[in-house]
Design a protein around this motif. Structure first.
Motif, PDB file in Angstrom:
ATOM      1  N   LEU A 101       0.812  -1.212   0.000  1.00  0.00           N
ATOM      2  CA  LEU A 101       0.000   0.000   0.000  1.00  0.00           C
ATOM      3  C   LEU A 101       0.850   1.270   0.000  1.00  0.00           C
ATOM      4  O   LEU A 101       0.397   2.327  -0.444  1.00  0.00           O
ATOM      5  N   LEU A 102       2.079   1.163   0.499  1.00  0.00           N
ATOM      6  CA  LEU A 102       2.932   2.341   0.653  1.00  0.00           C
ATOM      7  C   LEU A 102       4.008   2.456  -0.417  1.00  0.00           C
ATOM      8  O   LEU A 102       4.606   3.536  -0.575  1.00  0.00           O
ATOM      9  N   MET A 103       4.280   1.390  -1.135  1.00  0.00           N
ATOM     10  CA  MET A 103       5.413   1.368  -2.052  1.00  0.00           C
ATOM     11  C   MET A 103       5.353   2.475  -3.096  1.00  0.00           C
ATOM     12  O   MET A 103       6.375   3.059  -3.467  1.00  0.00           O
ATOM     13  N   SER A 104       4.154   2.796  -3.586  1.00  0.00           N
ATOM     14  CA  SER A 104       4.044   3.797  -4.652  1.00  0.00           C
ATOM     15  C   SER A 104       4.529   5.171  -4.211  1.00  0.00           C
ATOM     16  O   SER A 104       4.906   5.999  -5.048  1.00  0.00           O
ATOM     17  N   GLN A 105       4.523   5.428  -2.898  1.00  0.00           N
ATOM     18  CA  GLN A 105       4.955   6.725  -2.386  1.00  0.00           C
ATOM     19  C   GLN A 105       6.469   6.819  -2.240  1.00  0.00           C
ATOM     20  O   GLN A 105       7.003   7.915  -2.015  1.00  0.00           O
ATOM     21  N   PHE A 106       7.167   5.680  -2.344  1.00  0.00           N
ATOM     22  CA  PHE A 106       8.603   5.672  -2.068  1.00  0.00           C
ATOM     23  C   PHE A 106       9.423   5.063  -3.201  1.00  0.00           C
ATOM     24  O   PHE A 106      10.562   4.668  -2.994  1.00  0.00           O
ATOM     25  N   THR A 107       8.874   4.989  -4.391  1.00  0.00           N
ATOM     26  CA  THR A 107       9.628   4.491  -5.534  1.00  0.00           C
ATOM     27  C   THR A 107      10.686   5.521  -5.951  1.00  0.00           C
ATOM     28  O   THR A 107      10.600   6.707  -5.607  1.00  0.00           O
ATOM     29  N   VAL A 108      11.666   5.059  -6.709  1.00  0.00           N
ATOM     30  CA  VAL A 108      12.704   5.964  -7.215  1.00  0.00           C
ATOM     31  C   VAL A 108      12.070   7.086  -8.034  1.00  0.00           C
ATOM     32  O   VAL A 108      12.449   8.257  -7.924  1.00  0.00           O
ATOM     33  N   ILE A 111      10.321   9.644  -5.697  1.00  0.00           N
ATOM     34  CA  ILE A 111      11.291  10.454  -4.977  1.00  0.00           C
ATOM     35  C   ILE A 111      11.963  11.450  -5.919  1.00  0.00           C
ATOM     36  O   ILE A 111      12.262  12.590  -5.545  1.00  0.00           O
ATOM     37  N   LYS A 112      12.173  11.022  -7.164  1.00  0.00           N
ATOM     38  CA  LYS A 112      12.738  11.936  -8.160  1.00  0.00           C
ATOM     39  C   LYS A 112      11.829  13.145  -8.353  1.00  0.00           C
ATOM     40  O   LYS A 112      12.306  14.280  -8.508  1.00  0.00           O
ATOM     41  N   GLN A 113      10.522  12.922  -8.323  1.00  0.00           N
ATOM     42  CA  GLN A 113       9.571  14.016  -8.467  1.00  0.00           C
ATOM     43  C   GLN A 113       9.626  14.980  -7.279  1.00  0.00           C
ATOM     44  O   GLN A 113       9.292  16.160  -7.417  1.00  0.00           O
ATOM     45  N   LEU A 114      10.042  14.465  -6.130  1.00  0.00           N
ATOM     46  CA  LEU A 114      10.109  15.293  -4.921  1.00  0.00           C
ATOM     47  C   LEU A 114      11.402  16.098  -4.830  1.00  0.00           C
ATOM     48  O   LEU A 114      11.505  17.002  -3.984  1.00  0.00           O
ATOM     49  N   GLU A 115      12.389  15.783  -5.648  1.00  0.00           N
ATOM     50  CA  GLU A 115      13.709  16.417  -5.536  1.00  0.00           C
ATOM     51  C   GLU A 115      13.659  17.945  -5.585  1.00  0.00           C
ATOM     52  O   GLU A 115      14.326  18.610  -4.782  1.00  0.00           O
ATOM     53  N   ARG A 348      18.328   8.879   0.970  1.00  0.00           N
ATOM     54  CA  ARG A 348      19.510   9.102   0.117  1.00  0.00           C
ATOM     55  C   ARG A 348      19.457  10.481  -0.552  1.00  0.00           C
ATOM     56  O   ARG A 348      20.452  11.205  -0.591  1.00  0.00           O
ATOM     57  N   VAL A 349      18.290  10.822  -1.090  1.00  0.00           N
ATOM     58  CA  VAL A 349      18.160  12.104  -1.782  1.00  0.00           C
ATOM     59  C   VAL A 349      18.321  13.261  -0.803  1.00  0.00           C
ATOM     60  O   VAL A 349      19.011  14.249  -1.087  1.00  0.00           O
ATOM     61  N   GLU A 350      17.708  13.155   0.372  1.00  0.00           N
ATOM     62  CA  GLU A 350      17.834  14.218   1.369  1.00  0.00           C
ATOM     63  C   GLU A 350      19.289  14.415   1.780  1.00  0.00           C
ATOM     64  O   GLU A 350      19.755  15.557   1.930  1.00  0.00           O
ATOM     65  N   MET A 351      20.016  13.319   1.954  1.00  0.00           N
ATOM     66  CA  MET A 351      21.421  13.433   2.350  1.00  0.00           C
ATOM     67  C   MET A 351      22.288  13.952   1.209  1.00  0.00           C
ATOM     68  O   MET A 351      23.165  14.792   1.416  1.00  0.00           O
ATOM     69  N   ARG A 352      22.061  13.463   0.001  1.00  0.00           N
ATOM     70  CA  ARG A 352      22.869  13.926  -1.131  1.00  0.00           C
ATOM     71  C   ARG A 352      22.696  15.427  -1.327  1.00  0.00           C
ATOM     72  O   ARG A 352      23.683  16.164  -1.453  1.00  0.00           O
ATOM     73  N   ILE A 353      21.455  15.876  -1.356  1.00  0.00           N
ATOM     74  CA  ILE A 353      21.194  17.305  -1.528  1.00  0.00           C
ATOM     75  C   ILE A 353      21.694  18.081  -0.312  1.00  0.00           C
ATOM     76  O   ILE A 353      22.329  19.137  -0.441  1.00  0.00           O
ATOM     77  N   GLY A 354      21.422  17.560   0.876  1.00  0.00           N
ATOM     78  CA  GLY A 354      21.787  18.268   2.103  1.00  0.00           C
ATOM     79  C   GLY A 354      23.283  18.483   2.243  1.00  0.00           C
ATOM     80  O   GLY A 354      23.738  19.616   2.475  1.00  0.00           O
TER      81      GLY A 354
END
Length: 394
Positions: A101-108, A111-115, A348-354
């Motif tokens: 039920l949650l996987m669609s919110q955390f796919t690559v 997350i790319k859309q959230l960058e 990963r994205v939060e840390m890379r950007i941060g």
């Protein structure tokens, strides 16, 4: 069987980023004495840890496990079956149902859309840091609010209430807290999220909780516990990684230039291993031979992630921070098997950007106090720093 050990947690003086010396000296699988007297096992090798994480003969259900610490607060109780929605302590097929039920919110892709939004949040906090001027506490100004705001927006939790839920989360993660303190914090946070779920049921919005309410048949209890799990996990670990990771980079300034390496974040995850106090745990559902040891049905197995991520059989020169390390992705920081961290791509994205934006913006960033004055979160579910005073050249 050798004499059981107690979980080594004391780090060597002046070595805040290295595992406790007694932990890395242990054999791959050692008998471990739990606080309630249970004689279980401590795993410190990469191979054995991987087996325990992915083998279905080991369960994560709390009713089968002996806790390593007294103050374990979770919905439903510390040693009872997981409460509805608290899927991290379930096995398949119950765990699989919630995770799907949650996987669609955390796919690559998602997350790319959230960058862009993550980048905007990061830049806004760096702007505020620059405006405030040195010195600042990097934890309060940057490391804690950035992932907190991201997970609040994703879930649909009002960020205006961040001080409240951060306080409760800190108590729940504090291994030195009493059982009453931990349960009180859990109760307050559960009531807050329960009221939020009730409100969202009447007025659903375009966020993760809103979509779960609209598109699934989950009960209010399930939704509350899912929100609790994601809220706590979504900011506590990443915030500590940003704080402790910055501390490590300031102590290894020669590595900052390599932050653009594709595996820089993976190496920080491996090197720091912030989930450090012998967790995660599993229990054997049947007799299992592991590294020449017979793990009996009912035995609890603790995984010493800091030692696992410094295993010399897997990582060359494991005690060296090397951001362009070729074997960094073999780390076990996000767990493994069906319980591998659901939000790992977001982290990963939060840390890379941060990390990259922080040092791009403040290339002269440095500690405002001697390194040995930095207070470490020694007795917390996530290792980190309580505060990180920094300065830079204006």
């Amino acid at each position: 069987m050798n004499e059981p050990v107690t979980l080594p947690t004391e780090r060597a003086p002046g070595c805040p980023f290295d595992p406790p010396p007694d932990l890395v000296k242990l054999p791959p699988v050692s008998p471990l004495r739990f606080p309630d007297g249970h004689i279980g096992w401590l795993v410190t090798s990469h191979a054995a840890a991987r087996t325990v994480m992915i083998d279905p003969r080991f369960t994560n259900r709390p009713e089968h496990k002996h806790p390593l610490f007294g103050a374990v607060a979770r919905p439903g109780g510390a040693s009872k079956p997981a409460a509805p929605g608290w899927f991290v302590n379930m096995d398949a097929p119950e765990h699989s149902r919630y995770r799907r039920l949650l996987m669609s919110q955390f796919t690559v892709r998602r997350i790319k859309q959230l960058e862009p939004r993550i980048t905007q949040i990061t830049e806004e906090h760096l702007d505020a840091m620059a405006k405030a001027g040195p010195p600042v506490d990097l934890v309060q100004a940057f490391a804690l609010p950035v992932p907190s705001l991201v997970i609040c927006e994703l879930l649909g939790v009002p960020y205006d209430d961040h001080t409240f839920f951060q306080q409760q989360t800190t108590i729940m993660a504090n291994m030195a807290a009493t059982q009453d303190e931990s349960l009180a914090a859990l109760g307050q946070l559960s009531r807050y999220l329960g009221e939020l779920v009730t409100t969202k049921r009447l007025h659903p919005k375009d966020d993760l909780l809103g979509s779960l309410i609209t598109d699934t048949d989950l009960t209010d209890e399930e939704l509350t516990n899912i929100a609790l799990l994601l809220l706590v996990a979504g900011h506590e670990t990443t915030a500590n990684m940003l704080g402790l990771g910055t501390f490590a980079l300031l102590q290894h300034p020669e590595q900052i230039a390599a932050l653009d390496s594709p595996d820089a974040v993976e190496e920080l995850l491996r090197y720091l291993s912030i989930v450090h106090l012998g967790t995660p745990n599993r229990a054997a559902l049947e007799d299992v031979e592991l590294e020449g040891r017979m793990i009996r049905k009912g035995d609890t197995v603790a995984i010493g992630l800091p030692a696992v991520n410094r295993d010399p059989e897997v990582f060359q020169q494991p005690d060296i921070l090397q951001l362009d390390r070729q074997d960094a992705r073999k780390h076990a920081a996000f767990g493994g098997g069906i319980h591998q961290c659901l939000g790992q791509q977001l982290a990963r994205v939060e840390m890379r950007i941060g990390f990259t934006r922080l040092f791009d913006r403040f290339p002269t960033l440095r500690l405002a106090v001697p390194a040995d004055e930095i207070k470490l979160r020694e007795k917390s579910a996530a290792y980190g720093v309580w505060a990180l005073p920094v300065v830079w050249d204006a």
